[in-house]
Design an enzyme around this catalytic site. Sequence first.
Site, PDB file in Angstrom:
ATOM      1  N   ASP A 168       0.834  -1.207   0.000  1.00 50.30           N
ATOM      2  CA  ASP A 168       0.000   0.000   0.000  1.00 50.30           C
ATOM      3  C   ASP A 168       0.866   1.252   0.000  1.00 50.30           C
ATOM      4  OD1 ASP A 168      -2.576   1.461   0.346  1.00 50.30           O
ATOM      5  OD2 ASP A 168      -1.606   2.075   2.205  1.00 50.30           O
ATOM      6  N   ARG A 175       0.183   6.453  -6.743  1.00 50.95           N
ATOM      7  CA  ARG A 175      -1.117   7.054  -7.073  1.00 50.95           C
ATOM      8  C   ARG A 175      -1.049   8.569  -6.987  1.00 50.95           C
ATOM      9  NH1 ARG A 175      -4.828   4.411  -2.867  1.00 50.95           N
ATOM     10  NH2 ARG A 175      -6.320   5.933  -3.604  1.00 50.95           N
ATOM     11  N   SER A 190      -7.028   0.168  -0.439  1.00 57.33           N
ATOM     12  CA  SER A 190      -6.008   0.815   0.391  1.00 57.33           C
ATOM     13  C   SER A 190      -6.492   0.971   1.842  1.00 57.33           C
ATOM     14  CB  SER A 190      -5.672   2.177  -0.231  1.00 57.33           C
ATOM     15  OG  SER A 190      -4.907   2.951   0.636  1.00 57.33           O
ATOM     16  N   LYS A 194      -5.400  -2.118   5.254  1.00 56.15           N
ATOM     17  CA  LYS A 194      -4.705  -1.727   6.493  1.00 56.15           C
ATOM     18  C   LYS A 194      -5.508  -2.144   7.714  1.00 56.15           C
ATOM     19  CE  LYS A 194      -3.963   2.598   5.012  1.00 56.15           C
ATOM     20  NZ  LYS A 194      -3.788   2.965   3.610  1.00 56.15           N
TER      21      LYS A 194
HETATM   22  N1  URA Z   1      -6.661   6.692   2.931  1.00 53.96           N
HETATM   23  C1  URA Z   1      -5.962   5.593   2.559  1.00 53.96           C
HETATM   24  O1  URA Z   1      -5.370   4.924   3.378  1.00 53.96           O
HETATM   25  N2  URA Z   1      -5.956   5.253   1.270  1.00 53.96           N
HETATM   26  C2  URA Z   1      -6.609   5.956   0.345  1.00 53.96           C
HETATM   27  O2  URA Z   1      -6.563   5.584  -0.796  1.00 53.96           O
HETATM   28  C3  URA Z   1      -7.325   7.093   0.734  1.00 53.96           C
HETATM   29  C4  URA Z   1      -7.332   7.434   2.050  1.00 53.96           C
END
Ligand code: URA
Length: 472
Positions: A168, A175, A190, A194
């Site tokens: 990520d 990104r 994403s 987590k």
């Molecule tokens: N927070 C994240 O962890 N990822 C994203 O893509 C957007 C907000």
Amino acid sequence: MAYGKSLSFPELIRKKRDGETLQREDIKHFIQAVTQGSIQDCQIGAFLMAVRLCGMEPEEMLSLTLEMMSSGTVLEWPERWHGLVVDKHSTGGVGDKVSLPLAPALAACGCKVPMISGRGLMHTGGTLDKLESVPGFSVHQNAEQIWKILDEVGCCIIGQTEELVPADKILYAMRDVTATVDSLPLITSSVICKKAAESLTALVLDVKYGSAALYKTLDSARELAQSLVTVGNQMGMNTAALLTKMDCPIGRQIGNSLEVIESLECLKGRGPADLRELVTKTGGYLLCMCQRAETPEHGSEMIAETLDTGSALRKFQAMLEAQGVKHGVAEALCAGNGDYFQVLRHAEYQEVLHAEKEGTVETIQALPLAEVLHELGAGRSKAGEQINPSVGAELLVTVGEHIAKGTPWLRMHYDLPRLRDGQRHTLQAALVISDCPPFTAGSRITEILTPEGMRWGGTEELSSASSQHIQI
Ligand code: URA
């Protein structure tokens, strides 16, 4: 480059570019290469753009989330914490300090809260930046330390570690520079990977919409919330989402140190009503989703009690000390009538702005306030930039209140650079005064998305990944 039967990267990118559905194996191959550094940056960028333009099928999104989670350590908890590990995620708002009182309040109710938070970027503040305005506070804790703090205190608020979801970290940075941040499948995977790596029982997402949110309309926020709730539940976490309005700031204090102070006020049973509502409601849902409360309302009452009796405040103090804050500093902040500025640095300059006309405060626009604070050093434009924790703004009036011309409405706190005339004008325009009668501002929470089949406090399985809406 081909690995055994895996598609070559150009073929994998072509498949996605042409709108075909990738298999779990294709996605696994891609994420492994990202993590190992065996794919070129231009190929990662091309893949991300293909996803941004063509979207992903639900099964591809789930595969991407699973593979991203598996790219690093997945936290494991002792059996005795089974069903107790919870967290929340907010898509980011101005003055959003909910995590600070919420994590210790949940811990005071017996939950374990391994809250992995982020830093602020552009106009939204980050939870980690706020806590770092407390001298000594360390957001860096390894897996062993996280275990110890959760065991002894019940909650910690920490940064993402190197071991957790490394894919990520790489994809997010890519990104950011390839105009692919705003892709629904990429945001969903994403955020959820987590949380899944924290091995949660329950997760509540606060998806914000409005003029100061990433998502401007309720419909666009609902689409994201739906996607997050679906994938979160498929990943085995009881996941629900609140859709909340983000037009005017949450609470009365904006800026890193000032938001710590307002969080402490909330933890002392005081503070603004909208902040308390978000803390008690979000916590109420979480307590219900992990079966510690029979209904969300019962859960909210339990959270409110921890704020009113000081049990959440004691957890917060213990968390500060466990994360590096000296006992005397933590005690000074948590004392009933603490002089916060004994401990937190006060900005050198304060300036009060006065209302330019009489009337009812129709709204206070959060975005221009946050943009000026950002220019004064409260926020960052790029990852890694230094911020000034003392820069902030205090709202001295509330939405719905009738005020006279000349009423003090905003106190700005800043160092250098000093406030400029153009910024004063921007701030004055953020106060919208009309001749409507005074009113009481309603709830910020507009809608709740829960997994279909979920029965609060009951034993029914989360039978489906689709979700149902509850209009508030
Ligand atoms: N927070 C994240 O962890 N990822 C994203 O893509 C957007 C907000």
